[in-house]
Design a protein around this motif. Structure first.
Motif, PDB file in Angstrom:
ATOM      1  N   MET A  23       0.450   6.569   1.302  1.00 39.94           N
ATOM      2  CA  MET A  23       1.366   5.934   0.429  1.00 39.94           C
ATOM      3  C   MET A  23       0.637   5.284  -0.830  1.00 39.94           C
ATOM      4  SD  MET A  23       4.382   3.707   2.254  1.00 39.94           S
ATOM      5  CE  MET A  23       6.018   4.402   2.966  1.00 39.94           C
ATOM      6  N   ASN A  26      -0.262   8.018  -3.254  1.00 43.13           N
ATOM      7  CA  ASN A  26       0.665   8.676  -3.967  1.00 43.13           C
ATOM      8  C   ASN A  26       0.779   9.949  -3.159  1.00 43.13           C
ATOM      9  OD1 ASN A  26       1.359   6.454  -5.677  1.00 43.13           O
ATOM     10  ND2 ASN A  26      -0.283   6.952  -7.010  1.00 43.13           N
ATOM     11  N   ASN A  27       0.601  10.149  -2.022  1.00 44.46           N
ATOM     12  CA  ASN A  27       1.012  11.428  -1.274  1.00 44.46           C
ATOM     13  C   ASN A  27       2.500  11.094  -0.549  1.00 44.46           C
ATOM     14  OD1 ASN A  27       1.383  13.437   0.380  1.00 44.46           O
ATOM     15  ND2 ASN A  27      -0.959  13.666   1.142  1.00 44.46           N
ATOM     16  N   GLU A  28       3.406  11.263  -1.425  1.00 44.10           N
ATOM     17  CA  GLU A  28       4.575  10.895  -0.919  1.00 44.10           C
ATOM     18  C   GLU A  28       5.244  11.808   0.112  1.00 44.10           C
ATOM     19  OE1 GLU A  28       7.780  10.593  -3.778  1.00 44.10           O
ATOM     20  OE2 GLU A  28       6.595   9.346  -4.891  1.00 44.10           O
ATOM     21  N   LYS A  29       4.960  13.089   0.017  1.00 41.97           N
ATOM     22  CA  LYS A  29       5.307  14.109   1.174  1.00 41.97           C
ATOM     23  C   LYS A  29       4.526  13.966   2.338  1.00 41.97           C
ATOM     24  CE  LYS A  29       6.316  18.928   1.481  1.00 41.97           C
ATOM     25  NZ  LYS A  29       5.967  19.983   1.392  1.00 41.97           N
ATOM     26  N   LYS A  32       5.833  10.715   3.970  1.00 39.27           N
ATOM     27  CA  LYS A  32       7.034  10.802   4.780  1.00 39.27           C
ATOM     28  C   LYS A  32       7.322  11.669   6.052  1.00 39.27           C
ATOM     29  CE  LYS A  32      11.683  11.781   3.202  1.00 39.27           C
ATOM     30  NZ  LYS A  32      12.678  12.376   2.072  1.00 39.27           N
ATOM     31  N   LYS A  85       6.177   1.050  -0.088  1.00 37.84           N
ATOM     32  CA  LYS A  85       6.714   2.352  -0.765  1.00 37.84           C
ATOM     33  C   LYS A  85       7.506   1.772  -2.001  1.00 37.84           C
ATOM     34  CE  LYS A  85       9.735   5.979  -0.075  1.00 37.84           C
ATOM     35  NZ  LYS A  85      10.851   6.801   0.761  1.00 37.84           N
TER      36      LYS A  85
END
Ligand code: HEM
Length: 118
Positions: A23, A26-29, A32, A85
Motif C-alpha cells: 500500500m 502505491n501498488n494497489e493491485k 488487494k 488505505k
C-alpha cells in the motif's frame, strides 16, 4: 493443533505487513491480492483457535478472554489496513494493535495447551 494455530497467526501477521508495504508503495493491485490472502489466514487463525478451544474438556474463563483478544487482534489488523488505505492517522490503532497482540500471545502461552512459558 497449537503448531497450526501458531503458523496461521505468524503467516497472517507477515501477510498483513506485506499488504501495508505494498500500500505504501502505491501498488494497489498487489495490496488487494495479498490482503485477500491475509483474510484467508484470518479464517485459519479463527478455525484453529476454535478447534483448540473445543479440544479443552473444561475451558476456564481465561479461554474466553484469550479468544476475545485473538479476535480483537484480527479486528485491529483490518482497521489498520483500512486506515492506511484511506491515508488516515494510524498511531492509535498501532498502539492498540501492539498491546492487544502482546496480551494475546501472553495469554496463549500462559494457558495449559502447547507451550507454557508463564
Ligand atoms: C492473531 C491472533 C492470535 C494470536 C497472536 C494468538 C496466539 C496464541 C498463542 C501464542 C497460543 C499458545 C500456543 C502454545 O502454547 O503452543 C495460542 C493458543 C490458543 N489460541 Fe490463539 N492467537 C490468536 C487468535 C486466536 C483466536 C481468534 C482464537 C479463537 C477464536 C484463539 C484461541 C486459542 C486457544 C483456544 C488456544 C489454546 C490455549 C492453550 O494453550 O491452552 N486464538 N494462541
Amino acid at each position: 493443533m497449537t503448531h497450526m494455530h501458531i503458523t496461521s497467526w505468524v503467516l497472517a501477521i507477515i501477510l498483513f505487513i506485506v499488504t501495508l508495504v505494498l500500500m505504501k508503495m502505491n501498488n494497489e493491485k498487489g495490496a488487494k491480492i495479498v490482503s485477500m490472502i491475509t483474510r484467508l489466514f484470518y479464517i485459519f487463525v479463527l478455525v484453529t483457535g476454535v478447534m483448540l478451544f473445543m479440544s479443552m474438556p473444561e475451558p476456564t474463563g481465561d479461554y474466553h478472554i484469550k479468544m476475545l483478544a485473538g479476535v480483537l487482534v484480527i479486528v485491529m489488523m483490518e482497521l489498520l489496513l483500512v486506515a492506511t488505505k484511506k491515508q488516515r492517522s494510524t498511531v492509535l490503532y498501532w498502539i492498540l494493535f501492539i498491546i492487544i497482540l502482546l496480551t494475546t500471545i501472553y495469554l496463549g502461552l500462559k494457558l495449559p495447551m502447547g507451550m507454557k512459558f508463564f
